[in-house]
Write a protein that holds these residues in place. Structure first.
Motif, PDB file in Angstrom:
ATOM      1  N   UNK A  61      -4.836  25.439  24.126  1.00  0.00           N
ATOM      2  CA  UNK A  61      -3.887  27.082  23.679  1.00  0.00           C
ATOM      3  C   UNK A  61      -4.761  26.323  22.143  1.00  0.00           C
ATOM      4  N   UNK A  62      -4.233  26.999  21.279  1.00  0.00           N
ATOM      5  CA  UNK A  62      -4.509  27.047  19.447  1.00  0.00           C
ATOM      6  C   UNK A  62      -3.659  26.194  18.740  1.00  0.00           C
ATOM      7  N   UNK A  94      -5.830  34.319  25.604  1.00  0.00           N
ATOM      8  CA  UNK A  94      -5.348  34.844  23.974  1.00  0.00           C
ATOM      9  C   UNK A  94      -4.525  35.086  22.627  1.00  0.00           C
ATOM     10  N   UNK A  95      -3.892  33.681  22.946  1.00  0.00           N
ATOM     11  CA  UNK A  95      -3.159  33.213  21.141  1.00  0.00           C
ATOM     12  C   UNK A  95      -3.582  32.760  20.349  1.00  0.00           C
ATOM     13  N   UNK A  96      -5.277  32.235  21.074  1.00  0.00           N
ATOM     14  CA  UNK A  96      -6.004  31.768  20.331  1.00  0.00           C
ATOM     15  C   UNK A  96      -6.064  32.354  18.966  1.00  0.00           C
ATOM     16  N   UNK A 141      -6.843  33.279  31.270  1.00  0.00           N
ATOM     17  CA  UNK A 141      -8.120  33.105  29.999  1.00  0.00           C
ATOM     18  C   UNK A 141      -9.289  33.418  29.983  1.00  0.00           C
ATOM     19  N   UNK A 142      -9.836  33.724  28.926  1.00  0.00           N
ATOM     20  CA  UNK A 142     -11.064  33.941  28.816  1.00  0.00           C
ATOM     21  C   UNK A 142     -12.162  33.056  28.724  1.00  0.00           C
ATOM     22  N   UNK A 143     -13.297  33.281  28.989  1.00  0.00           N
ATOM     23  CA  UNK A 143     -13.967  32.613  29.703  1.00  0.00           C
ATOM     24  C   UNK A 143     -15.433  32.753  30.067  1.00  0.00           C
TER      25      UNK A 143
END
Length: 467
Positions: free
Chosen positions: A340-341, A376-378, A413-415
């Motif tokens: 995460x961010x 998704x919050x990055x 999450x996105x990959x």
């Protein structure tokens, strides 16, 4: 320990110890700011990088960023260091090693011979003073080849982990994703599932399902359920068809303890998998593929576990590769943006970290892949991932992930998607593992003799994969 001093524009900067110097030389990232170890200014960061560049490599053999007496990872690094392999560069500084690595004498054979002589802290230090293009150029010259049922890491190849996760481990949903991935040429690194229900009976059920598909269709690949190593050991004891033993690992004993592991537990898992002798025979000795471990890492894990010892996250990530190297894995990948961010704030930091991790792992002799991803919050998007995918492909990354639509519906999450792998193979002239490529052509997924070109029609036998 010695302190380190450097002057920039008349300003004197002092770094109390090696740990502080390494941390303040790191390119900016949110995790180091969160940990309170980052440089206070760009000028201080430059001073630290210049002081680090002048540091003799031998310093890393006499000073540790995590105390030897407190940490089994430090003891592993120091006790297994290969002095003979280190000898050709022992006279160099960190900056001198960077220059040598970028030179023509540092070819594939020289880098392979050097790997046992490098410590994680040495390669992390070089990474801190390197531009992105340096990280790409050096990693591209490293070649690490591993084998189980196919051959991963050869020149001109890019493998993929087919990741058919499902939020309820539903067999029909997994089968649909599995079929989708195979029809796009994904899955030669491993077919690997993160179980939604992480218990031994469920692990065994998923292993049996994947093994049945692999055996029925003669797919030259391997399967893995990404559960805790102790669950996999129990599954082996109950007769499950285990190919690879998975575990997330970190760069300190304390962080690994947070994962519920130590070096002894990993050794037990490796021994259990080797006892099954499930790998293919690759030569006339009759010796089966012995790379049976699969490790995942990621910058920030030691901080999130409260086991960072005041070190920066890139250095600790490189130390995790010492743990991986001890067990001769088939696959290692950094899940670069997954935490995460708080640790990697935006696309720029994720791209830099991915290149650093790949560079460090390759120099240490590991078959490095990357889960090119973000949460998704990055402050990142799929365009950032396209950039990282492309530059890692140029850098010779061993494998990436393949997930339907780039969106993991279980881990949220996105990959990278099956289409992304096709893109990388086509624009960079890369192919799957040779055994897997032959299978794709034989069953009619890829057009024979073409570069990652899909056949016009779905092979009819694959329709049976779906209920």
């Amino acid at each position: 320990m010695s302190s380190f001093v450097h002057t920039v524009a008349g300003q004197v900067y002092r770094f109390d110890d090696l740990r502080t110097l390494m941390a303040q030389a790191s390119p900016e990232r949110s995790g180091d700011l969160l940990a309170g170890v980052a440089a206070d200014s760009a000028a201080e960061r430059v001073a630290a990088q210049m002081a680090l560049a002048d540091l003799p490599l031998r310093t890393f053999l006499s000073q540790s960023v995590v105390p030897y007496e407190d940490d089994e990872v430090t003891r592993l690094i120091i006790d297994t260091h290969d002095a003979a392999a280190f000898a050709p560069v022992a006279h160099l500084t960190v900056g001198g090693l960077r220059e040598w690595l970028l030179g023509d004498d540092a070819d594939e054979a020289a880098l392979a011979a050097l790997a046992p002589g490098l410590t994680p802290e040495m390669v992390a230090a070089v990474g801190k003073i390197s531009r992105n293009q340096d990280l790409i150029a050096v990693a591209r010259k490293c070649r690490v080849v591993t084998r189980f049922r196919n051959t991963i890491g050869l020149a001109g190849r890019l493998s993929t982990r087919l990741q058919p996760n499902h939020p309820t481990d539903d067999s029909a949903g997994i089968a649909a994703s599995l079929l989708d991935g195979l029809l796009y040429g994904s899955g030669d690194a491993v077919i690997g599932i993160n179980p939604a229900t992480d218990n031994v009976p469920q692990v065994i059920q998923l292993l049996q399902m994947m093994d049945a598909v692999i055996q029925r269709y003669g797919i030259p690949t391997q399967s893995c359920v990404l559960t805790h190593v102790t669950n996999t050991i129990q599954a082996i004891e109950r007769g499950a068809p285990v190919d690879l033993v998975f575990q997330s690992i970190a760069g300190t004993e304390a962080a690994n303890r947070g994962f519920g592991i130590d070096l002894a537990v990993l050794a037990e898992g490796q021994a259990a998998a080797l006892s099954l002798q499930r790998g293919a025979v690759f030569d006339d000795t009759g010796k089966r593929g012995e790379h049976v471990m699969y490790f995942e890492t990621g910058q920030g894990s030691a901080l999130s576990a409260g086991g960072h010892h005041g070190c920066d996250q890139q250095t600790l990530e490189a130390r995790a590769y010492a743990v991986a190297r001890r067990f001769k894995p088939l696959l290692v990948n950094t899940v670069v943006g997954f935490i995460g961010p708080e640790y990697l704030y935006d696309g720029k930091q994720i791209i830099r970290a991915g290149l650093e991790d790949h560079f460090c792992g390759k120099l240490l002799g590991l078959p490095m892949g990357c889960d090119i991803c973000y949460t998704n919050h990055a402050q990142a998007d799929q365009n950032d991932m396209d950039v990282l995918l492309t530059v890692l492909g140029v850098a010779g990354c061993s494998f990436i992930m393949g997930i339907p639509g780039s969106d993991d519906v279980m881990l949220n999450y996105q990959t990278t998607s099956f289409h992304d792998a096709l893109y990388a193979r086509r624009v960079l002239g890369l192919q799957p593992a040779p055994e897997f490529l032959r299978w794709l052509e034989q069953v009619g997924v890829f057009e024979p003799g073409a570069l990652a070109r899909l056949a016009a029609h779905m092979p009819p036998q694959f329709a049976r994969l779906l209920p």
